[in-house]
Design an enzyme around this catalytic site. Sequence first.
Site, PDB file in Angstrom:
ATOM      1  N   ASP A  46      53.370  75.476  57.783  1.00  0.00           N
ATOM      2  CA  ASP A  46      54.808  75.983  57.060  1.00  0.00           C
ATOM      3  C   ASP A  46      55.177  74.676  56.282  1.00  0.00           C
ATOM      4  O   ASP A  46      55.385  73.906  56.843  1.00  0.00           O
ATOM      5  CB  ASP A  46      55.797  76.822  57.727  1.00  0.00           C
ATOM      6  CG  ASP A  46      56.998  77.169  56.873  1.00  0.00           C
ATOM      7  OD1 ASP A  46      56.883  77.566  55.942  1.00  0.00           O
ATOM      8  OD2 ASP A  46      58.092  76.688  57.398  1.00  0.00           O
ATOM      9  N   ASP A  73      58.678  77.080  61.703  1.00  0.00           N
ATOM     10  CA  ASP A  73      60.016  77.122  62.387  1.00  0.00           C
ATOM     11  C   ASP A  73      60.932  78.244  62.049  1.00  0.00           C
ATOM     12  O   ASP A  73      62.206  78.440  62.405  1.00  0.00           O
ATOM     13  CB  ASP A  73      60.755  75.700  61.956  1.00  0.00           C
ATOM     14  CG  ASP A  73      61.260  75.894  60.402  1.00  0.00           C
ATOM     15  OD1 ASP A  73      60.550  76.407  59.625  1.00  0.00           O
ATOM     16  OD2 ASP A  73      62.296  75.134  60.281  1.00  0.00           O
ATOM     17  N   ASP A  76      57.950  82.719  59.733  1.00  0.00           N
ATOM     18  CA  ASP A  76      56.723  82.398  60.245  1.00  0.00           C
ATOM     19  C   ASP A  76      56.189  83.227  61.379  1.00  0.00           C
ATOM     20  O   ASP A  76      55.042  83.063  61.870  1.00  0.00           O
ATOM     21  CB  ASP A  76      56.641  80.972  60.457  1.00  0.00           C
ATOM     22  CG  ASP A  76      57.412  80.105  59.429  1.00  0.00           C
ATOM     23  OD1 ASP A  76      56.521  80.402  58.394  1.00  0.00           O
ATOM     24  OD2 ASP A  76      57.919  79.167  59.529  1.00  0.00           O
TER      25      ASP A  76
END
Length: 752
Positions: free
Chosen positions: A440, A640, A644
């Site tokens: 990410d 995080d 996600d």
Amino acid sequence: MTVDPAATSHHATHEGREYHFCSAACRTKFVADPDAYVGDAPRPASEPVPGAMWTCPMHPQIRQEGPGTCPICGMALEPEDPTLDDGPNPELVDFTRRTWVAGALTVPLLAVSMVAEMLGVHFVPPAWNPWVQLALAAPIVLWAGLPFFQRGWTSLVTRHLNMFTLVSIGVGAAFAYSVVATVAPGLFPQSFRMHGMVPVYYEAAGVVVTLVLLGQVLELRARAATGKAIRALMDLAPKTARRIGSDGGEEEIDLSAVVAGDRLRVRPGEAVPVDGAVVEGRSSVDESMLTGEPAPVLKDEGATVIGGTVNGTGSLVIEAKAVGSDTVLARIVKMVAEAQRSRAPIQGVADRVSGWFVPLVVAVAVVTFVVWNVVGPEPRFGHALLNAIAVLIIACPCALGLATPMSIMVGTGRGAHAGVLIKDAEALQLMEKVDTLVIDKTGTLTEGRPALIAVETADGFDRDDVLGAAASVEARSEHPLAHAIVTAARDAALDVGAVDDFDSQTGLGVSGRVGGREIVVGNAAQIERIGGDVAPLQQVANRHLGDGAGVMFVAIDGRLAGLLAVADPIKASARDAIAALRSEGLRIVMLTGDAQGTADAVAKAIGGIDEVHAGLKPEDKARIVGELKAKGAKVAMAGDGINDAPALAAADVGVAMGTGTDVAIESAGMTLTKGDLAAMVRARRLAKATMRNIRQNLFFSFLFNGIGVPVAAGILYPVAGILMSPMIAGAAMALSSFTVVTNALRLNTVKL
């Protein structure tokens, strides 16, 4: 207690019935979950829901109505549909109690048995020793270890041999032999006596039960932790909503009572209850749980809002469009739950080994008994019984049971010191084989919060003057990037002055008077609207835009004064971390909910990223992870944010940044405590070292069994007259365990 309806001011309506409460606190609890309090008594949160399906976390094909144990592996079944129940796991409570009792009895059992045997120190008279050991071991084996015997029996009935088969046979053989040696020592020949007594092996049975119980408790705690991710997601949605009636009045109702078409009030700071569309009001909404992007999104009439996102400082009226299981948040919860159930724990490896090891050992023991009873020397029955028991004792699964847990225990401790927290053994097993790392962007490669990165000034204007003037106006703004500008001005100790005539122009920017000067902040169209010209700084603006930054022009008294560039800064360690990961042979894929231009700019600045996917929703990230796995890739996902969570759970290994959200951390198998991607390199090296250590331990345990079982069966007796008594078998079993533990401790010296 009873409540007088006329004497209290606390009332609520549920399903057409009026309820009365003694206090506001009681009413709030009822409104949050009325079904738990309707009837003669509250319904316990942990009480199974009638008709609910339960499934095995290792074998999802096992489904039944209500709780129970899996007929294949013996694990406790779990609810198929996630709930908000955060009560104690009954099985964990039970196994924890059994572990404490077993541990408390094992300590004196070891003192009475091993200290007397090794040091000659007798805490009780030698004649009493076996009976004292029996008194201490019986509760351990027959009560604390009862679930293992029950599951071992189930494994035999269903013909799915597993670790519980090994444990029940090994412990049962050692305990049964010892009971016979205690109660009827005359059955044993003189050659097997030491100091006139037949040796017993209660401590072997007790220690095995205690260690296996401890392993079960650790496993149950790890499984309970994965459920926290689901509950954390479900907690994002409020328990109640404020419905606006046809007469304009507002009432607080349970979230389950909201239906599509309802008009709902969302006050400042509240979470949006369901998916819907704004019909009145204007506010910035924090959608980071959905997109992962830190900047709030401005919402006005006609805009779509998602349940679980957080409203800013404005008030909104929304029309409900999707409720219950149809909301985006509910679909995310379902995806995480399904992805978690699809994982196969590492213990399955030992179970598969047990599938052929257990029947082989039992067959050898039976053959040993038959052969010695037919052709052995007198007393034939005594020799047959002892040799058969020696086979079972030396094959007792101490070393096999310790092979994986000891390596995992030491490896996870080593990882903690290296900034890598490991939730379960499965993550280490899979990390070794990972060849693709999906990352990410926001909060993983970047800091995760917008910051002012540049102030460019036009001729004749001072940097601090431009920044201070813009910050004074933006302090009154709800613009998503306003906070970064105000923070930068205050960090520079600039005066953020009072604003007169403040105004916000939708889609353009903001304006106001500061110290008698007209200040305008916004995009190029905003400056052109007041007659200004952005041409002098257009080239500079394009450069910042190309780097993925957001650009706002500043005009003072109608003249272009400068521009402000705001971006999410790249983490200082990101470039080196990506380079190190590529050197480990990993393919790097970046996923983000941000715009394509910003994503490309970040990827270019960092370098070494093979693929970039932008503009993604949570389900898109999970889908891409699934597509990579379908192509044969072994995928680790690092992220995080709440958005996600589905991808973290869907990946072979989920890796959360320690600076991220609780939901991301709970959904992942590993957590990098400092949020530093460089720790991913250490995690991969640790995984390789730990799995290599596990294979060595399994080799040692099977080597001991491969040599010890034939010797215990008496294969050397015809040529060398050597027999292995159960005492020697027990010593060999202990030596194999010692070897496994010593080898596992070597992980503390591995360089990461």
